[in-house]
Design an enzyme around this catalytic site. Sequence first.
Site, PDB file in Angstrom:
ATOM      1  N   HIS A   1     -14.675  58.140  42.006  1.00 23.88           N
ATOM      2  CA  HIS A   1     -14.429  56.741  42.374  1.00 23.88           C
ATOM      3  C   HIS A   1     -15.271  56.321  43.582  1.00 23.88           C
ATOM      4  O   HIS A   1     -14.935  55.359  44.268  1.00 23.88           O
ATOM      5  CB  HIS A   1     -12.950  56.533  42.693  1.00 23.88           C
ATOM      6  CG  HIS A   1     -12.039  56.679  41.507  1.00 23.88           C
ATOM      7  ND1 HIS A   1     -12.007  55.768  40.469  1.00 23.88           N
ATOM      8  CD2 HIS A   1     -11.134  57.636  41.190  1.00 23.88           C
ATOM      9  CE1 HIS A   1     -11.119  56.156  39.571  1.00 23.88           C
ATOM     10  NE2 HIS A   1     -10.578  57.290  39.978  1.00 23.88           N
TER      11      HIS A   1
ATOM     12  N   GLU B   1     -11.425  59.612  48.594  1.00 23.96           N
ATOM     13  CA  GLU B   1     -11.871  58.748  47.504  1.00 23.96           C
ATOM     14  C   GLU B   1     -10.776  57.923  46.838  1.00 23.96           C
ATOM     15  O   GLU B   1     -11.078  57.062  46.020  1.00 23.96           O
ATOM     16  CB  GLU B   1     -12.626  59.573  46.452  1.00 23.96           C
ATOM     17  CG  GLU B   1     -11.791  60.354  45.514  1.00 23.96           C
ATOM     18  CD  GLU B   1     -12.213  60.101  44.059  1.00 23.96           C
ATOM     19  OE1 GLU B   1     -13.260  59.492  43.825  1.00 23.96           O
ATOM     20  OE2 GLU B   1     -11.464  60.507  43.177  1.00 23.96           O
TER      21      GLU B   1
ATOM     22  N   ASP C   1      -7.292  64.709  48.605  1.00 23.42           N
ATOM     23  CA  ASP C   1      -7.459  63.285  48.346  1.00 23.42           C
ATOM     24  C   ASP C   1      -6.423  62.420  49.078  1.00 23.42           C
ATOM     25  O   ASP C   1      -5.220  62.541  48.830  1.00 23.42           O
ATOM     26  CB  ASP C   1      -7.326  63.003  46.845  1.00 23.42           C
ATOM     27  CG  ASP C   1      -8.236  63.876  45.994  1.00 23.42           C
ATOM     28  OD1 ASP C   1      -8.311  65.086  46.259  1.00 23.42           O
ATOM     29  OD2 ASP C   1      -8.842  63.345  45.053  1.00 23.42           O
TER      30      ASP C   1
ATOM     31  N   HIS D   1      -9.364  66.263  43.320  1.00 19.94           N
ATOM     32  CA  HIS D   1      -9.320  65.348  42.168  1.00 19.94           C
ATOM     33  C   HIS D   1      -7.989  65.323  41.435  1.00 19.94           C
ATOM     34  O   HIS D   1      -7.540  64.246  41.033  1.00 19.94           O
ATOM     35  CB  HIS D   1     -10.433  65.641  41.160  1.00 19.94           C
ATOM     36  CG  HIS D   1     -10.436  64.739  39.966  1.00 19.94           C
ATOM     37  ND1 HIS D   1     -10.661  63.377  40.050  1.00 19.94           N
ATOM     38  CD2 HIS D   1     -10.234  64.993  38.633  1.00 19.94           C
ATOM     39  CE1 HIS D   1     -10.615  62.849  38.845  1.00 19.94           C
ATOM     40  NE2 HIS D   1     -10.349  63.799  37.966  1.00 19.94           N
TER      41      HIS D   1
ATOM     42  N   HIS E   1      -4.900  66.056  42.483  1.00 19.01           N
ATOM     43  CA  HIS E   1      -3.785  65.637  43.341  1.00 19.01           C
ATOM     44  C   HIS E   1      -2.590  66.573  43.290  1.00 19.01           C
ATOM     45  O   HIS E   1      -1.524  66.242  43.803  1.00 19.01           O
ATOM     46  CB  HIS E   1      -3.325  64.218  43.001  1.00 19.01           C
ATOM     47  CG  HIS E   1      -4.336  63.166  43.268  1.00 19.01           C
ATOM     48  ND1 HIS E   1      -4.018  61.831  43.393  1.00 19.01           N
ATOM     49  CD2 HIS E   1      -5.682  63.228  43.454  1.00 19.01           C
ATOM     50  CE1 HIS E   1      -5.101  61.116  43.631  1.00 19.01           C
ATOM     51  NE2 HIS E   1      -6.132  61.962  43.670  1.00 19.01           N
TER      52      HIS E   1
END
Length: 270
Positions: free
Chosen positions: A68, A39, A8, A179, A181
């Site tokens: 998101h 995202e 991400d 997602h 992180h």
Amino acid sequence: MRLLFLGDVMGRTGRAAIAERLPKLREAWRLDFVVVNGENATGGMGLSADHARGILAAGADVVTLGDHAFDQKDIVPLLEQEPRILRPINYSKLAPGRGARVYDAPGGRKVLVAQVLGRVFMKQPFDDPFSAIEPVLKAHPLGGAVQAVVVDIHAEATSEKMGMGHWCDGQASLVVGTHTHVPTGDAQILPGGTAYLSDAGMCGDYNSVIGMEKLEPMRRFVTGMSKARFEPAAGEATLSGVFVETDDRTGRALRVAMVRQGGRLQDAAP
């Protein structure tokens, strides 16, 4: 084939790191195909059209999204126009864009990229990710219709991500989680030949709370009250992800290595 997946992208510092370092990595590591999860690239919440174009211009072949996906409204028309941006496949069938596509790679090779959203601990009731991905994999057999398959499982629970890895084993070259992180240390090749990593981590500042400036998240944890908006941390970013080398004949992984490039985490190269 030499594949790179980056986790991400988090805010301005993550975008800057992609723009500066990804072109150099493509050349130095002789990469054939690059997938970037974008995202959180715009203010930590979603991806704007301009920022999507910037990540693609830096050398990403595909940009995946997540829960998101539609936070930035100007991404919606771009999802219909730009095939290199994917939203999760198990959103409503009426949602704009697509969750899986086949892309060209050097030498006439084909790469299927798909993204699914997990359901465990997620706020929205998405469709079942396992039944959503199954017909896509069956329609694009690894080593036949395509030379590589990359599946991004955007989910909270590591157990659900691991389940997806085993569900896809032998049908994908790489299953990688996004997602949370936080990069995990379990890069491996599963028995059927699929490379797997529970979470690629983020491309962002790790002197943070999962990419956000520390003060407001810590205030909320300690007091249970909010005072300000979350803001992406602005220090030097680490590029986090996974490198995979595959066999073109079978599409199975030959080698997998975690990637930690620059910033606060130790540098690594495949």
